[in-house]
Design a protein around this motif. Structure first.
Motif, short mmCIF file in Angstrom:
data_model
loop_
_atom_site.label_atom_id
_atom_site.label_comp_id
_atom_site.label_asym_id
_atom_site.label_seq_id
_atom_site.Cartn_x
_atom_site.Cartn_y
_atom_site.Cartn_z
N ASP A 1 -22.51 -8.24 -0.62
CA ASP A 1 -21.39 -7.46 -0.10
C ASP A 1 -21.21 -7.72 1.40
OD1 ASP A 1 -21.00 -6.39 -2.56
OD2 ASP A 1 -21.75 -4.39 -2.10
N ASN B 1 -18.32 -0.65 3.54
CA ASN B 1 -18.49 -1.70 2.55
C ASN B 1 -17.12 -2.30 2.25
OD1 ASN B 1 -19.01 -3.37 0.38
ND2 ASN B 1 -20.45 -1.97 -0.58
N SER C 1 -16.52 -4.89 0.50
CA SER C 1 -16.46 -5.53 -0.82
C SER C 1 -16.37 -4.51 -1.95
CB SER C 1 -17.71 -6.40 -1.02
OG SER C 1 -17.79 -7.40 -0.03
#
Length: 282
Positions: A138, A181, A183
């Motif tokens: 990620d 995050n 991703s």
């Protein structure tokens, strides 16, 4: 040359050499056998631990388990097996493992007090494993650092930054910071700010910007790019141009979109926005 039995006379305070040899030789033989057995047990035990770890890793890989959790499980199993191996070796020499366990526990308290920061990283690592705010691969921003997650161990998280710098951050710093995050969602926005000159019609500029974006690969059609007036500055209106793309294509879209818009504005004959410079006091 005199022998040792002639130098040391027999008596109440001195045993005959023959008797000393009778007492020592069996003990030396016993210690030698135990030492050989301990060495053999160490090498065999290490081989068995390696075999178990490889088999465990193959099993976890076949289940497509998360890489972080896989690393934790193999690490914990390795530590546990090594502890059992050391206890087995100590048993060969007749050392009481119960008293040793109490000594280890007391030493653990002292080490825990001295290494409180390290233990807090371990506790934070457990949090990261259980709640999984991110996974290996990620793209995240943690503790002020942005990059791709390479590894999450028991004590630290390792990132590769955009300029290819391997960065290791203690898990406590990761868990106590704001975690972004990039991703986690299927796509993200590329926010571009475009300053217009006061003489340019905003609708015309928006149309030129949208046409420039249409020729760029990997921009999503749904949701469609956003081109709106963000605010009014002293130099003129300021547009926000926001195409959407997959995280893997973020930088490609960001760079190409800026170049395409700048080229399109020049081709359209748009003037450069004027910048007023504050006069310096005498």
């Amino acid at each position: 040359m005199q022998s040792l039995s002639q130098i040391l006379p027999a008596g109440p305070a001195n045993l005959p050499i023959s008797q000393i040899e009778t007492l020592l030789l069996p003990r030396l033989a016993d210690i030698s056998l135990k030492l050989i057995g301990a060495i053999l047990l160490w090498f065999v035990g290490r081989w068995v631990i390696g075999f178990i770890n490889r088999a465990l890793l193959r099993g976890l890989l076949s289940r497509a388990m998360d890489a972080t959790l896989r690393t934790w499980i193999t690490s914990i199993v390795t530590i546990g097996l090594n502890i059992f191996l050391i206890i087995a070796i100590l048993n060969i020499f007749g050392i009481e493992t119960t008293s040793l366990a109490a000594l280890v526990a007391a030493g653990g308290l002292a080490i825990g007090a001295a290494w409180s920061g390290l233990l807090s990283n371990f506790a934070a690592g457990v949090f990261l494993i259980l709640f999984k705010p991110f996974r290996v691969g990620d793209v995240v921003a943690v503790a002020g650092i942005s990059g791709t997650v390479v590894e999450v161990t028991m004590f630290a998280t390792t990132l590769n930054t955009a300029d290819n710098v391997r960065t290791t951050i203690g898990n406590n710093a990761v868990s106590t910071s704001i975690i972004q995050n990039f991703s986690a969602n299927p796509y993200r926005a590329v926010d571009l700010r475009v300053q217009l000159a006061a003489s340019i019609a905003p609708d015309e500029a928006k149309a030129v910007a949208r046409a420039a974006l249409s020729g760029i690969a990997n921009i999503l059609a749904d949701p469609s790019p956003v081109t709106e007036i963000l605010e009014f500055a002293e130099a003129g209106p300021r547009l926000v141009v926001r195409p959407f793309c997959h995280n893997d294509h973020y930088w490609q879209v960001a760079y190409e979109a800026q170049m395409a818009i700048a080229t399109a504005f020049v081709d359209a004959g748009f003037p450069q926005p004027s910048v007023s410079l504050a006069s310096k006091p005498n």
